[in-house]
Structures are given as structure tokens and as C-alpha cells.
Design a protein around this motif. Structure first.
Motif, PDB file in Angstrom:
ATOM      1  N   ALA A 292      -9.756  78.657  47.878  1.00 40.32           N
ATOM      2  CA  ALA A 292     -10.818  78.243  49.007  1.00 40.32           C
ATOM      3  C   ALA A 292     -11.692  78.737  49.540  1.00 40.32           C
ATOM      4  O   ALA A 292     -10.744  80.015  49.444  1.00 40.32           O
ATOM      5  CB  ALA A 292     -10.081  77.400  50.144  1.00 40.32           C
ATOM      6  N   GLY A 293     -12.370  79.277  50.080  1.00 42.51           N
ATOM      7  CA  GLY A 293     -13.128  80.111  50.316  1.00 42.51           C
ATOM      8  C   GLY A 293     -14.424  80.763  49.959  1.00 42.51           C
ATOM      9  O   GLY A 293     -15.229  81.699  50.280  1.00 42.51           O
ATOM     10  N   ALA A 294     -15.224  80.209  48.416  1.00 40.38           N
ATOM     11  CA  ALA A 294     -16.022  80.448  47.543  1.00 40.38           C
ATOM     12  C   ALA A 294     -16.705  79.574  46.455  1.00 40.38           C
ATOM     13  O   ALA A 294     -15.672  78.734  46.057  1.00 40.38           O
ATOM     14  CB  ALA A 294     -15.727  82.165  46.883  1.00 40.38           C
ATOM     15  N   PRO A 295     -17.685  79.674  45.761  1.00 41.22           N
ATOM     16  CA  PRO A 295     -17.896  77.997  45.609  1.00 41.22           C
ATOM     17  C   PRO A 295     -17.279  78.823  43.844  1.00 41.22           C
ATOM     18  O   PRO A 295     -16.545  79.678  43.245  1.00 41.22           O
ATOM     19  CB  PRO A 295     -18.980  78.597  44.995  1.00 41.22           C
ATOM     20  N   SER A 296     -17.281  77.460  43.492  1.00 42.48           N
ATOM     21  CA  SER A 296     -15.805  76.893  42.112  1.00 42.48           C
ATOM     22  C   SER A 296     -16.284  77.317  40.744  1.00 42.48           C
ATOM     23  O   SER A 296     -16.484  76.742  40.041  1.00 42.48           O
ATOM     24  CB  SER A 296     -15.467  76.032  42.087  1.00 42.48           C
ATOM     25  N   ASP A 297     -17.297  78.628  40.117  1.00 40.22           N
ATOM     26  CA  ASP A 297     -17.267  78.875  39.231  1.00 40.22           C
ATOM     27  C   ASP A 297     -16.651  79.175  38.464  1.00 40.22           C
ATOM     28  O   ASP A 297     -15.480  79.733  38.546  1.00 40.22           O
ATOM     29  CB  ASP A 297     -18.386  80.033  39.763  1.00 40.22           C
ATOM     30  N   ARG A 298     -17.041  78.536  37.241  1.00 43.83           N
ATOM     31  CA  ARG A 298     -16.200  77.759  36.436  1.00 43.83           C
ATOM     32  C   ARG A 298     -16.737  79.032  34.475  1.00 43.83           C
ATOM     33  O   ARG A 298     -17.798  78.773  34.525  1.00 43.83           O
ATOM     34  CB  ARG A 298     -15.413  77.126  35.851  1.00 43.83           C
ATOM     35  N   ALA A 299     -15.454  80.009  33.890  1.00 45.77           N
ATOM     36  CA  ALA A 299     -16.137  80.093  32.501  1.00 45.77           C
ATOM     37  C   ALA A 299     -15.690  79.029  31.853  1.00 45.77           C
ATOM     38  O   ALA A 299     -14.347  78.298  32.163  1.00 45.77           O
ATOM     39  CB  ALA A 299     -15.310  81.027  32.002  1.00 45.77           C
ATOM     40  N   TYR A 300     -16.555  78.371  30.843  1.00 37.76           N
ATOM     41  CA  TYR A 300     -15.810  77.477  29.898  1.00 37.76           C
ATOM     42  C   TYR A 300     -15.392  77.539  28.432  1.00 37.76           C
ATOM     43  O   TYR A 300     -16.660  78.775  28.150  1.00 37.76           O
ATOM     44  CB  TYR A 300     -17.589  76.675  29.250  1.00 37.76           C
ATOM     45  N   ALA A 301     -14.452  77.923  28.268  1.00 40.29           N
ATOM     46  CA  ALA A 301     -13.543  78.902  27.387  1.00 40.29           C
ATOM     47  C   ALA A 301     -13.897  77.737  26.224  1.00 40.29           C
ATOM     48  O   ALA A 301     -13.496  76.571  25.981  1.00 40.29           O
ATOM     49  CB  ALA A 301     -12.216  79.094  27.711  1.00 40.29           C
ATOM     50  N   VAL A 302     -13.356  77.981  25.155  1.00 37.35           N
ATOM     51  CA  VAL A 302     -13.878  77.431  23.857  1.00 37.35           C
ATOM     52  C   VAL A 302     -12.757  78.162  22.919  1.00 37.35           C
ATOM     53  O   VAL A 302     -12.485  79.125  22.593  1.00 37.35           O
ATOM     54  CB  VAL A 302     -14.962  78.010  23.158  1.00 37.35           C
TER      55      VAL A 302
ATOM     56  N   ARG B  77      -6.008  87.835  46.420  1.00 32.19           N
ATOM     57  CA  ARG B  77      -6.077  88.783  47.763  1.00 32.19           C
ATOM     58  C   ARG B  77      -7.777  88.650  48.005  1.00 32.19           C
ATOM     59  O   ARG B  77      -7.382  88.124  49.733  1.00 32.19           O
ATOM     60  CB  ARG B  77      -5.500  89.812  47.602  1.00 32.19           C
ATOM     61  N   ILE B  78      -8.654  88.805  47.686  1.00 33.60           N
ATOM     62  CA  ILE B  78      -9.916  89.240  47.700  1.00 33.60           C
ATOM     63  C   ILE B  78     -10.256  87.449  48.618  1.00 33.60           C
ATOM     64  O   ILE B  78     -10.445  86.843  49.459  1.00 33.60           O
ATOM     65  CB  ILE B  78     -10.830  89.414  47.151  1.00 33.60           C
ATOM     66  N   LEU B  79      -9.987  86.300  47.890  1.00 33.68           N
ATOM     67  CA  LEU B  79      -9.983  85.204  47.698  1.00 33.68           C
ATOM     68  C   LEU B  79      -9.246  84.931  49.113  1.00 33.68           C
ATOM     69  O   LEU B  79     -10.395  84.165  50.269  1.00 33.68           O
ATOM     70  CB  LEU B  79     -10.050  84.139  47.043  1.00 33.68           C
ATOM     71  N   ALA B  80      -8.849  85.489  49.317  1.00 34.94           N
ATOM     72  CA  ALA B  80      -7.663  84.874  50.863  1.00 34.94           C
ATOM     73  C   ALA B  80      -8.000  85.363  52.416  1.00 34.94           C
ATOM     74  O   ALA B  80      -8.131  84.893  53.340  1.00 34.94           O
ATOM     75  CB  ALA B  80      -6.227  84.878  50.059  1.00 34.94           C
ATOM     76  N   ALA B  81      -8.447  87.136  52.064  1.00 34.64           N
ATOM     77  CA  ALA B  81      -8.341  87.882  52.574  1.00 34.64           C
ATOM     78  C   ALA B  81     -10.006  88.080  53.098  1.00 34.64           C
ATOM     79  O   ALA B  81     -10.150  88.445  54.793  1.00 34.64           O
ATOM     80  CB  ALA B  81      -7.424  88.699  52.682  1.00 34.64           C
ATOM     81  N   ASP B  82     -11.046  87.615  52.414  1.00 35.29           N
ATOM     82  CA  ASP B  82     -11.935  88.034  52.642  1.00 35.29           C
ATOM     83  C   ASP B  82     -13.458  87.323  51.517  1.00 35.29           C
ATOM     84  O   ASP B  82     -13.433  88.070  51.147  1.00 35.29           O
ATOM     85  CB  ASP B  82     -12.448  89.757  52.236  1.00 35.29           C
ATOM     86  N   PRO B  83     -13.305  86.195  53.015  1.00 34.53           N
ATOM     87  CA  PRO B  83     -14.190  85.700  52.059  1.00 34.53           C
ATOM     88  C   PRO B  83     -15.754  85.932  52.141  1.00 34.53           C
ATOM     89  O   PRO B  83     -15.769  85.628  50.663  1.00 34.53           O
ATOM     90  CB  PRO B  83     -14.728  84.066  53.012  1.00 34.53           C
TER      91      PRO B  83
END
Length: 259
Positions: free
Chosen positions: A146-156, A213-219
């Protein structure tokens, strides 16, 4: 630790996977239902559990794709208290063997490119590479995401590659990156700039030391990192670079020009 990996087929063994998902990712509203997994397993999916002294501590779940030689590894997780136990690597070795026995040549999955522990596991211990960045892949998420867009890497994961075999069975020294140019500038926890003019065969791209830690503490800072990572990864991937390795202290991807 004597960890056993076992493929699951008994319906009674599927329901504990629901609770396990909730404990691992912290969002009881967003779990794959056991009966949905059962249906997919009947159609050729894999569900395997990691057990320690009879207790379930992790799992991996994947399914076929529209490509006959490609398996999609949708979820793999281990309870926090058992991370570092070797359970995750054992699950992925099991999955690789399972895939190879069924004729798959490749497995793919997504992961958060800003989580350093995941990046190191995927690139250094498994030998995956990636050059596709998916902004807000799953939309808004809860729990630990929660807290930021769910950007993802597509691993191969090239299952038959010598690189993959080496890395999953014998840890390799960390990549030597002395003198390799870095794409972005970081001051403390804050991203401060991207250089899109670099042309070297190998480049570095730094990510946070502790994204969780960043995601939880500083959106606000978390969202700044998301935008920064898009600005850095996407243009270099478009130029023919691919993420092929990962180094720590600080956390940095190694990008290599492949085309």
C-alpha cells in the motif's frame, strides 16, 4: 533446517495457502482462493509447499501461458521468520525441475523493482534478467504494497541457461562494478536526478536501501521513487539495455546493453 518441498493435490492442503498469503503480504482481502488454485492445478498449474517439521512456511504457485514453452510463476512467498532459511531457493529449484520435466524452457513473473532483497534473490541467486518495466501493473494494492503505484519488473528465467544452473546451485561473487557509470543520483534516501545520455556497455541504477521502510513511513517519498524509477529504467530499456545483475551497499542494478 530440514525443509521439504512437496507438490500439492489434496484439496485440504490448498486452504492453508490462503492464510499463508495473508500472513506474507499482509492483505487478507487480496488472496487467491483455494478453489481457484484447485481449478488451475487441474488444468496444469503448479502449487507446491515448503514444510519445516510438518508446518507450512512457504509456497510457489504458477500456471501455463498462451506460449507453450513458458510458465508464469504467479506467486512465491515465505513467512518472514523463515526468510534466509533456504526455503525460497528450494521452492524455485523445485519449480524449475517441475517446469523442465514438462517441456517448459522459460518461466516469467513480476516483482517490485524497488525491493532490493527481491532483486538480489531474483538476479543473483536465480539468474533471471529483465528489460520490461510495467507501471502500476496491478493497480492500487493493500498490505505491504500500500502507498504507491504497483510498478513491476517482468522477470524472465531461462530455465536451460548455463547462467541459471550456475547461480541456483553455486553462489557467485558479487559483480565487479568499479568505474561503471551510474544513471541516477541519490542523496540519502532521496532520488535527485537521472542522466539519459549515457552509452557505456554497462550501467548502474541505484534503488533505495530499504524500500519497505520508505513505503510504510513516507508515502510522498515512495511516490517520488516510483516516478524516478520509471524515468530511469524505461528509456534505457528502450535503448537495448537489460538488467542482468545486482550489487549491494548501495543497492544497484547492473544494466547491460544487449542490442
Amino acid at each position: 533446517m530440514d525443509i521439504a518441498i512437496r507438490e500439492l493435490h489434496d484439496p485440504a492442503e490448498f486452504f492453508p495457502i490462503e492464510e499463508l498469503q495473508s500472513r506474507i503480504w499482509g492483505d487478507p482481502e487480496d488472496v487467491m482462493p483455494a478453489r481457484s488454485m484447485m481449478a488451475l492445478v487441474h488444468e496444469g498449474a503448479l502449487l507446491a509447499g515448503a514444510y519445516l517439521e510438518g508446518g507450512l512456511v512457504g509456497f510457489v504457485f504458477g500456471f501455463p501461458t498462451r506460449h507453450s514453452e513458458r510458465h508464469h510463476s504467479h506467486m512465491m512467498g515465505v513467512l518472514e521468520e523463515y526468510r534466509g532459511s533456504g526455503a525460497a531457493l528450494l521452492l524455485k529449484r523445485f519449480q524449475r525441475d517441475w517446469c523442465l520435466s514438462r517441456g517448459y524452457r522459460q518461466a516469467v513473473w513480476t516483482f517490485d523493482p524497488l525491493r532490493g532483497a527481491n532483486a538480489r534473490f531474483n538476479l543473483c541467486k536465480l539468474g533471471v534478467t529483465w528489460n520490461e518495466y510495467i507501471p502500476n501493473c496491478y493497480g492500487a494494492m493493500g498490505g505491504i504494497n500500500a502507498g504507491a503505484p504497483s510498478d513491476r519488473a517482468y522477470a524472465v528465467w531461462e530455465l536451460r541457461a548455463e547462467r541459471v544452473f550456475r547461480r541456483i546451485y553455486a553462489p557467485e561473487p558479487e559483480a565487479w562494478v568499479e568505474g561503471v557509470p551510474q544513471i541516477n543520483r541519490v542523496r540519502g534516501d532521496e532520488p535527485v536526478g537521472v542522466d539519459l545520455s549515457l552509452q557505456a556497455p554497462r550501467l548502474l541504477l541505484q534503488i533505495p536501501q530499504d524500500w519497505g521502510r520508505i513505503l510504510a513511513a513516507d508515502p510522498a517519498l515512495a511516490n517520488a521513487w516510483r516516478l524516478h524509477s520509471r524515468e530511469a529504467f524505461i528509456p534505457y530499456f528502450a535503448q537495448g539495455y537489460r538488467a542482468v545483475d545486482f550489487v549491494r551497499n548501495p543497492n544497484r542494478y547492473v544494466l547491460e546493453r544487449t542490442s
